[in-house]
Design a protein around this motif. Sequence first.
Motif, PDB file in Angstrom:
ATOM      1  N   GLN A 136       1.040  -1.045   0.041  1.00  0.00           N
ATOM      2  CA  GLN A 136      -0.096  -0.175   0.132  1.00  0.00           C
ATOM      3  C   GLN A 136       0.985   1.302  -0.077  1.00  0.00           C
ATOM      4  O   GLN A 136       2.240   1.164  -0.272  1.00  0.00           O
ATOM      5  N   LEU A 137       0.347   2.481   0.175  1.00  0.00           N
ATOM      6  CA  LEU A 137       1.072   3.632   0.209  1.00  0.00           C
ATOM      7  C   LEU A 137       1.261   4.533   1.534  1.00  0.00           C
ATOM      8  O   LEU A 137       1.360   5.701   1.424  1.00  0.00           O
ATOM      9  N   GLU A 138       1.039   3.764   2.584  1.00  0.00           N
ATOM     10  CA  GLU A 138       1.279   4.451   4.116  1.00  0.00           C
ATOM     11  C   GLU A 138       2.734   4.349   4.405  1.00  0.00           C
ATOM     12  O   GLU A 138       3.030   4.630   5.508  1.00  0.00           O
ATOM     13  N   LEU A 139       3.473   3.714   3.738  1.00  0.00           N
ATOM     14  CA  LEU A 139       4.994   3.768   3.997  1.00  0.00           C
ATOM     15  C   LEU A 139       5.573   4.615   3.251  1.00  0.00           C
ATOM     16  O   LEU A 139       5.294   5.071   1.994  1.00  0.00           O
ATOM     17  N   PRO A 140       7.108   4.825   3.566  1.00  0.00           N
ATOM     18  CA  PRO A 140       7.614   6.008   2.709  1.00  0.00           C
ATOM     19  C   PRO A 140       7.534   5.106   1.201  1.00  0.00           C
ATOM     20  O   PRO A 140       7.850   4.018   0.986  1.00  0.00           O
ATOM     21  N   LEU A 141       7.710   5.969   0.218  1.00  0.00           N
ATOM     22  CA  LEU A 141       7.607   5.271  -0.993  1.00  0.00           C
ATOM     23  C   LEU A 141       8.656   4.576  -1.715  1.00  0.00           C
ATOM     24  O   LEU A 141       8.773   3.604  -2.235  1.00  0.00           O
ATOM     25  N   ALA A 142      10.210   4.952  -1.105  1.00  0.00           N
ATOM     26  CA  ALA A 142      11.288   4.181  -1.204  1.00  0.00           C
ATOM     27  C   ALA A 142      11.224   2.715  -0.527  1.00  0.00           C
ATOM     28  O   ALA A 142      11.521   1.862  -1.440  1.00  0.00           O
ATOM     29  N   GLY A 143      10.348   2.691   0.510  1.00  0.00           N
ATOM     30  CA  GLY A 143      10.253   1.228   0.914  1.00  0.00           C
ATOM     31  C   GLY A 143       9.380   0.320   0.019  1.00  0.00           C
ATOM     32  O   GLY A 143       9.772  -0.847   0.035  1.00  0.00           O
ATOM     33  N   VAL A 144       8.427   0.926  -0.262  1.00  0.00           N
ATOM     34  CA  VAL A 144       7.431   0.349  -1.098  1.00  0.00           C
ATOM     35  C   VAL A 144       8.181  -0.029  -2.380  1.00  0.00           C
ATOM     36  O   VAL A 144       7.840  -1.419  -2.861  1.00  0.00           O
ATOM     37  N   ILE A 145       8.805   0.815  -3.220  1.00  0.00           N
ATOM     38  CA  ILE A 145       9.377   0.480  -4.514  1.00  0.00           C
ATOM     39  C   ILE A 145      10.449  -0.802  -4.045  1.00  0.00           C
ATOM     40  O   ILE A 145      10.574  -1.621  -4.891  1.00  0.00           O
ATOM     41  N   ALA A 146      11.200  -0.602  -2.906  1.00  0.00           N
ATOM     42  CA  ALA A 146      12.159  -1.601  -2.535  1.00  0.00           C
ATOM     43  C   ALA A 146      11.677  -3.081  -2.508  1.00  0.00           C
ATOM     44  O   ALA A 146      12.117  -4.049  -3.061  1.00  0.00           O
TER      45      ALA A 146
END
Length: 302
Positions: A136-146
């Motif tokens: 989802q997108l409630e984490l920093p975007l860098a973490g989501v992409i990783a």
Amino acid sequence: MTGIVVLGSTNMDLVVHVPRAPLRGETVTGREFRTVPGGKGANQAVAAARAGGDVAMIGAVGTDDYGAVLRETLEHSAVDTDLLRTAEGPSGTAHIVVDDEGGNAIVVIPGANATVDHLTPGDETLIGAADALLLQLELPLAGVIAGAEAAHRHGVRTVLTPAPARSLPPELLAVTDLLVPNEHEAALLTGIADPPAAAEALLREVPEVVITLGSAGSIHAARDTGIVTVPAPRVRAVDTTAAGDTFVGALTVALVEGRPTAEAMAWASTAAALSVQRPGASTSMPYRPEIDAGRLEGATDG
């Protein structure tokens, strides 16, 4: 092997019930206040686990009392929390206003979730052994992409809920297998209000899309098939806070089990319909026997 890994947020939901939501600058009197464990990541993890999935959670809680409760809530639903980090400071919170029609408005304060901007080697190992990764997108975007890139490297299916709604960078779309927005998020992403047309537009970015339409059901679109509409059961909603997360969690369980997509969507819609008849987020989510039985006590005709 863990069938489903969730990389996402954990929040304590601070919920107030009011006859109607206040307008800007207005004060209204509420009638009830509750604290309920939530967060889109934790909600999807609990939903998937209760629906029968083998689920592990990657994320972070704080060192406050909320953090202990959030961890215990996940574990109570049989979610593996070995890689749920503890970050110094407060846990995430979501401030939710629920009106008498079951609608809601939410303000999220990230807290510990803001620290999940990268993966550890253990995170990638867990993701690589899974059948699906929920994002989802409630984490920093860098973490989501990783997380999505790690799943892609290991051939693990990625399921992304683009909420809170925002534009999605090409590097994330490139490693997203199934995008599951609601109709409002789909419109924001594409600039197209009509859900089927929005789904067609999204297929230029990702190979498969499911758009949820609330009480109208959901639609599925893939590059090699047409658009399929699956209706939702008609029920009297009490609180719609976690309906979308319940749907995604149950949908992913069904897809991991190899069910046809339309069947998986119908089963997930039953899970969501059960959840909206109960107050709260994670506390409202049904267990597998309830979903299989399709017990919709609040069902209405037509």
